[in-house]
Every structure is written in C-alpha cells, then in structure tokens.
Design a protein around this motif. Structure first.
Motif, PDB file in Angstrom:
ATOM      1  N   ARG A  46      73.880  69.133  28.991  1.00  0.00           N
ATOM      2  CA  ARG A  46      74.736  68.130  29.631  1.00  0.00           C
ATOM      3  C   ARG A  46      75.288  67.102  28.647  1.00  0.00           C
ATOM      4  NH1 ARG A  46      70.087  67.400  34.123  1.00  0.00           N
ATOM      5  NH2 ARG A  46      70.284  69.472  35.051  1.00  0.00           N
ATOM      6  N   TRP A  47      75.121  67.342  27.356  1.00  0.00           N
ATOM      7  CA  TRP A  47      75.560  66.372  26.360  1.00  0.00           C
ATOM      8  C   TRP A  47      77.076  66.195  26.368  1.00  0.00           C
ATOM      9  CZ3 TRP A  47      74.463  62.266  23.945  1.00  0.00           C
ATOM     10  CH2 TRP A  47      75.101  61.886  22.766  1.00  0.00           C
ATOM     11  N   ASP A  48      77.815  67.296  26.419  1.00  0.00           N
ATOM     12  CA  ASP A  48      79.277  67.191  26.439  1.00  0.00           C
ATOM     13  C   ASP A  48      79.755  66.474  27.699  1.00  0.00           C
ATOM     14  OD1 ASP A  48      79.470  68.459  24.018  1.00  0.00           O
ATOM     15  OD2 ASP A  48      79.921  70.434  24.866  1.00  0.00           O
ATOM     16  N   LEU A  49      79.132  66.766  28.826  1.00  0.00           N
ATOM     17  CA  LEU A  49      79.484  66.081  30.068  1.00  0.00           C
ATOM     18  C   LEU A  49      79.208  64.588  29.952  1.00  0.00           C
ATOM     19  CD1 LEU A  49      80.347  66.094  33.043  1.00  0.00           C
ATOM     20  CD2 LEU A  49      77.969  66.664  33.636  1.00  0.00           C
ATOM     21  N   ALA A  50      78.071  64.240  29.371  1.00  0.00           N
ATOM     22  CA  ALA A  50      77.727  62.825  29.199  1.00  0.00           C
ATOM     23  C   ALA A  50      78.763  62.116  28.336  1.00  0.00           C
ATOM     24  CB  ALA A  50      76.342  62.696  28.572  1.00  0.00           C
ATOM     25  N   GLN A  51      79.183  62.738  27.259  1.00  0.00           N
ATOM     26  CA  GLN A  51      80.170  62.111  26.384  1.00  0.00           C
ATOM     27  C   GLN A  51      81.486  61.869  27.110  1.00  0.00           C
ATOM     28  OE1 GLN A  51      79.749  64.953  23.002  1.00  0.00           O
ATOM     29  NE2 GLN A  51      79.409  63.110  21.804  1.00  0.00           N
ATOM     30  N   ARG A  52      81.879  62.812  27.954  1.00  0.00           N
ATOM     31  CA  ARG A  52      83.113  62.612  28.717  1.00  0.00           C
ATOM     32  C   ARG A  52      82.951  61.464  29.711  1.00  0.00           C
ATOM     33  NH1 ARG A  52      82.913  68.279  28.928  1.00  0.00           N
ATOM     34  NH2 ARG A  52      82.621  68.326  31.190  1.00  0.00           N
ATOM     35  N   CYS A  53      81.759  61.336  30.278  1.00  0.00           N
ATOM     36  CA  CYS A  53      81.497  60.206  31.178  1.00  0.00           C
ATOM     37  C   CYS A  53      81.589  58.881  30.430  1.00  0.00           C
ATOM     38  CB  CYS A  53      80.117  60.348  31.813  1.00  0.00           C
ATOM     39  SG  CYS A  53      79.972  61.664  33.035  1.00  0.00           S
ATOM     40  N   PHE A  54      81.026  58.830  29.225  1.00  0.00           N
ATOM     41  CA  PHE A  54      81.056  57.589  28.447  1.00  0.00           C
ATOM     42  C   PHE A  54      82.495  57.194  28.111  1.00  0.00           C
ATOM     43  CE2 PHE A  54      76.811  59.245  26.628  1.00  0.00           C
ATOM     44  CZ  PHE A  54      76.132  58.815  27.758  1.00  0.00           C
ATOM     45  N   GLN A  55      83.343  58.181  27.876  1.00  0.00           N
ATOM     46  CA  GLN A  55      84.742  57.890  27.566  1.00  0.00           C
ATOM     47  C   GLN A  55      85.467  57.266  28.756  1.00  0.00           C
ATOM     48  OE1 GLN A  55      86.210  61.690  26.250  1.00  0.00           O
ATOM     49  NE2 GLN A  55      85.029  61.638  24.343  1.00  0.00           N
ATOM     50  N   CYS A  56      84.946  57.488  29.960  1.00  0.00           N
ATOM     51  CA  CYS A  56      85.562  56.927  31.165  1.00  0.00           C
ATOM     52  C   CYS A  56      85.138  55.490  31.437  1.00  0.00           C
ATOM     53  CB  CYS A  56      85.197  57.779  32.387  1.00  0.00           C
ATOM     54  SG  CYS A  56      85.871  59.448  32.381  1.00  0.00           S
ATOM     55  N   VAL A  57      84.086  55.027  30.775  1.00  0.00           N
ATOM     56  CA  VAL A  57      83.529  53.710  31.099  1.00  0.00           C
ATOM     57  C   VAL A  57      84.565  52.588  30.999  1.00  0.00           C
ATOM     58  CG1 VAL A  57      81.896  51.939  30.331  1.00  0.00           C
ATOM     59  CG2 VAL A  57      81.130  54.297  30.644  1.00  0.00           C
ATOM     60  N   PRO A  58      85.376  52.505  29.929  1.00  0.00           N
ATOM     61  CA  PRO A  58      86.360  51.415  29.881  1.00  0.00           C
ATOM     62  C   PRO A  58      87.338  51.427  31.054  1.00  0.00           C
ATOM     63  CG  PRO A  58      86.056  52.348  27.696  1.00  0.00           C
ATOM     64  CD  PRO A  58      85.345  53.264  28.652  1.00  0.00           C
ATOM     65  N   VAL A  59      87.702  52.610  31.531  1.00  0.00           N
ATOM     66  CA  VAL A  59      88.614  52.697  32.673  1.00  0.00           C
ATOM     67  C   VAL A  59      87.920  52.207  33.942  1.00  0.00           C
ATOM     68  CG1 VAL A  59      90.000  54.245  34.102  1.00  0.00           C
ATOM     69  CG2 VAL A  59      89.884  54.598  31.629  1.00  0.00           C
ATOM     70  N   VAL A  60      86.686  52.653  34.151  1.00  0.00           N
ATOM     71  CA  VAL A  60      85.928  52.210  35.323  1.00  0.00           C
ATOM     72  C   VAL A  60      85.718  50.698  35.274  1.00  0.00           C
ATOM     73  CG1 VAL A  60      83.731  52.406  36.550  1.00  0.00           C
ATOM     74  CG2 VAL A  60      84.792  54.447  35.562  1.00  0.00           C
ATOM     75  N   ALA A  61      85.438  50.172  34.088  1.00  0.00           N
ATOM     76  CA  ALA A  61      85.251  48.725  33.937  1.00  0.00           C
ATOM     77  C   ALA A  61      86.531  47.968  34.278  1.00  0.00           C
ATOM     78  CB  ALA A  61      84.805  48.407  32.514  1.00  0.00           C
ATOM     79  N   GLU A  62      87.667  48.499  33.868  1.00  0.00           N
ATOM     80  CA  GLU A  62      88.934  47.840  34.198  1.00  0.00           C
ATOM     81  C   GLU A  62      89.189  47.869  35.701  1.00  0.00           C
ATOM     82  OE1 GLU A  62      93.674  47.828  32.944  1.00  0.00           O
ATOM     83  OE2 GLU A  62      92.315  49.321  32.085  1.00  0.00           O
ATOM     84  N   LEU A  63      88.883  48.988  36.337  1.00  0.00           N
ATOM     85  CA  LEU A  63      89.017  49.060  37.794  1.00  0.00           C
ATOM     86  C   LEU A  63      88.122  48.024  38.473  1.00  0.00           C
ATOM     87  CD1 LEU A  63      89.061  52.934  38.256  1.00  0.00           C
ATOM     88  CD2 LEU A  63      90.972  51.376  38.670  1.00  0.00           C
ATOM     89  N   ASP A  64      86.915  47.850  37.950  1.00  0.00           N
ATOM     90  CA  ASP A  64      86.010  46.840  38.510  1.00  0.00           C
ATOM     91  C   ASP A  64      86.610  45.444  38.376  1.00  0.00           C
ATOM     92  OD1 ASP A  64      84.143  48.758  39.163  1.00  0.00           O
ATOM     93  OD2 ASP A  64      82.864  48.388  37.419  1.00  0.00           O
TER      94      ASP A  64
END
Length: 214
Positions: free
Chosen positions: A186-204
C-alpha cells in the motif's frame, strides 16, 4: 512496558520565526516532524499559536506565533522546501493552519494518521498516543492538549514539553509505517494520498465539506 518520554537532545524556543542557524540546520534533513497548536479547530477564526519541529537527531524547536502575525519567512522557506519531507499526524489540519495563519504552502507531506489507517487496519485506534505507544514504545502525556495556547509569551513548561513530545516520535513512527505499508503493498497508494493533503486542507479552509459524497 512503555517508556516515559525524556528530554530532547536539543530544545529551543523562538519568537515569531526560526533563526537562520536552525533553519539551515533543518534544511539539511531529508525529513522533519512538524506540528502546530492553535486556539481551536476552525481555520480563520482560531489563530495559529505555536509551530513545533523536530529532526532525526532529536533537536526540537518551538516557534511562538505572535498575535496578528501573518508571516514567518524562515518557516516558510523550510516548510515549502521540496527536498525536505514534512511529517505530521493528521496533516490536513496543520497544513491548513499554516496556510491560513502564515501563508505557508507545505509540501511534500507525510501524514502518520493516513499511513496508520492504511497500514494498521487491525485496529480502530489511530490517534497519536496509541500510534506512538505501539510503534515507538513511548507513552505520551496528552494532559496539556486542551489548554490556552494563545498566551504564547507565558506558555508553561508542561505545555512546551507536550508540544515537543508531539513531534519527537513522529519520525520513528513514520519509518515503521513505511515498512508496514510496503509490506502490505500500500506504499504507492499512501504516497498518492499524501499528495492530496494540500488540496484537502484548502477545501477545509474554504469550508467545503463532503464534496465527494452523493
């Protein structure tokens, strides 16, 4: 038996920003643990009060953010540096708080809470205290979590110790999570999730909630 947390190898408190020496030292690190303390959980209403950083050498810095402060050039340079991975627990909150409070666009990011949810599927306990207890063997004292962080010039020793300990064990926890995620494929999946964090933070920050729901 779990260990009690000890004192950091080095500990410094700064007002308004990191100094140049600590900034340059941290910029040499491949990754840093980062956390924030705020007056509450609502970005734009509850101000950022403290930024904590730790490296793999257990050197911890706490930066007290002043009332009305909107910039911290050294923190911005460090937290936006593309060569330094920033490790948070529940990164979406801290990334949003740093953007709202100081205009810092943090990247790249590793979130131990996301990593825990992807890797530690055998437990519903993904809080920092449980994570550090299991993966690092240290019992965190969370007694100062809900306290007045706004009095930045008068923070108690207990508050500063709490703030330091919230970052000191993130890097070893991150290493163990990476091994677990790689083992489970699940490492590749985790990295893709981490790349989404700034977008999710902006939505918040913009108060968009559950936009992917039906």
């Amino acid at each position: 038996m779990a260990e009690k947390s000890s004192s950091p190898a080095e500990f410094a408190v700064f007002d308004r920003d990191l100094d140049a020496a600590w900034t340059e030292r941290y910029l040499q690190s491949p990754r840093l643990a980062v956390d924030t303390e705020a007056m509450g959980l609502i970005h734009g209403r509850d101000r950022l009060c403290l930024v904590q950083i730790a490296d793999a050498e257990d050197r911890v810095a706490c930066v007290r953010i002043g009332l009305g402060q909107t910039e911290a050039p050294n923190l911005k340079r460090l937290l936006e540096a593309p060569t330094v991975e920033k490790v948070f627990h529940f990164a979406r909150f801290d990334v949003a708080a740093l953007a709202a409070g100081l205009g810092i666009e943090v990247n790249p990011v590793f979130c131990t809470k996301v990593g825990s949810r992807l890797g530690r599927t055998y437990t519903p306990r993904h809080g920092l205290k449980d994570l550090v207890m299991e993966l690092v063997g240290v019992e965190l004292d969370k007694g100062a979590q809900s306290s007045d962080w706004g009095r930045v010039d008068e923070l108690t020793d207990a508050q500063l110790a709490y703030a330091a300990n919230d970052v000191r064990y993130l890097l070893p926890a991150r290493e163990r999570l990476e091994k677990m995620l790689r083992r489970e494929g699940r490492w590749d999946l985790a990295q893709r999730c981490f790349q989404c964090v700034p977008v999710v933070a902006e939505l918040d920050r913009l108060r968009f909630h559950q936009i992917f729901e039906h």
